[in-house]
Design an enzyme around this catalytic site. Structure first.
Site, PDB file in Angstrom:
ATOM      1  CE1 TYR A   1      -3.375  -2.663   0.130  1.00 27.32           C
ATOM      2  CE2 TYR A   1      -3.813  -2.115   2.415  1.00 27.32           C
ATOM      3  CZ  TYR A   1      -4.099  -2.849   1.277  1.00 27.32           C
ATOM      4  OH  TYR A   1      -5.120  -3.764   1.308  1.00 27.32           O
TER       5      TYR A   1
ATOM      6  N   GLY B   1     -18.451  -1.547  -6.333  1.00 27.53           N
ATOM      7  CA  GLY B   1     -18.056  -0.340  -7.056  1.00 27.53           C
ATOM      8  C   GLY B   1     -16.581  -0.075  -7.182  1.00 27.53           C
TER       9      GLY B   1
END
Length: 300
Positions: free
Chosen positions: A65, A224
């Site tokens: 990340y 989404g």
């Protein structure tokens, strides 16, 4: 026995549940979006301090990340007395400059190197839970060529690292139900797979985890994440429930997950304090039988 009070002395967000042999807040925090604050490290640290204030003591991260940025901020933001349980993952490496920002890192020696990288960037002697990110299911990366590695070979190195004390427990991510069954003797404490109100293909695996006392930690809990992936907030039943309850559709989508099964832990991520507070507030929403029936009926 679990307690609703976190080590920091505040009520655990969403209540308390088990993660292996630890008690954590059912609403955690996913660190992936911290990279959006790369230019404002102070804001990232402030956001994580607010995480603790809100009773969140379960944080999900990965060395890949932000190529170590999220881990570094976590290292600087949290204090031992906060009692935050850090969950990280291995199975991919950063791919700076590539068309895809991650590349598979599935081979045993790569998993071991990734654990060492996580320990260093987090400043820990042991990572409480380490997830093995398999590439068996989508969305995202898939393994090819020498990156196609059997789960037994991967679990061998993960259990060795646990025996050495470098990780406390093992979780799985992106795994099939057959892969999970094969891994059960290794003592799996959590599973992270794609799952939401509108994406329930893994319902059988969730139930297996419930039977085996394994935490179920859905990623993309509101859908989404990709242009072709529908959003939970777009479901009419979710919008209707939100209007009736005076909440946001996103909060209803998260609340449904918490009500759906007691072993669900959430790790919604954000780079905004306001969104963080809304996510945590989803843990206070009561959904009665009628609302749950309407939401359960949404096609998954």
């Amino acid at each position: 026995m679990t307690t609703n009070a976190s080590p920091a002395g505040v009520t655990r967000a969403g209540g308390a549940a088990r993660l292996g042999d630890r008690t954590v807040s059912r609403i955690g925090f996913g660190a992936m979006q911290l990279e959006r604050l790369h230019a404002d490290r102070a804001a990232a640290i402030s956001l994580l301090r607010r995480v603790v204030e809100l009773g969140v003591d379960h944080v999900d991260t990965a060395q890949f990340y932000g190529d170590g940025f999220a881990n570094g901020v976590i290292r600087d933001a949290f204090r031992p007395e906060d009692g935050v349980v850090i969950v990280s993952k291995v199975g991919a490496d950063p791919n700076p400059g590539g068309a895809v920002r991650l590349r598979p890192a599935q081979r045993p020696e790569q998993l071991q190197a990734s654990v060492e990288d996580n320990l260093k960037s987090l400043g820990l002697d042991q990572i409480p839970v380490m997830n093995l990110r398999r590439l068996d299911t989508g969305p995202g990366l898939r393994a090819e060529a020498d990156q196609v590695v059997g789960i037994d070979d991967q679990l061998a190195v993960m259990t060795a690292l646990r025996d050495e004390g470098k990780i406390g427990a093992i979780g799985l991510s992106g795994v099939t139900v057959d892969g999970l069954r094969r891994a059960l003797p290794a003592g799996i404490v959590c599973v992270q797979n794609l799952y939401s109100l509108i994406s329930r293909d893994d319902e059988g695996m969730l139930r297996l985890c419930l039977d085996e006392q394994i935490a179920w930690v859905p990623f993309f809990p509101l859908g989404g994440a990709f242009p072709t992936m529908p959003k939970v907030t777009g479901a009419p039943a979710v919008a209707a429930a939100a209007q009736a309850l005076g909440r946001t559709p996103a909060q209803v989508g998260l609340a449904w997950l918490l009500h759906h099964a007691p072993n669900v832990l959430l790790i919604p991520g954000t780079a905004h304090t306001g969104h963080l507070e809304e996510n945590v507030a989803a843990g206070t929403i009561a959904l009665d039988d009628a609302v749950m029936a309407q939401l359960d009926a949404v096609a998954g």
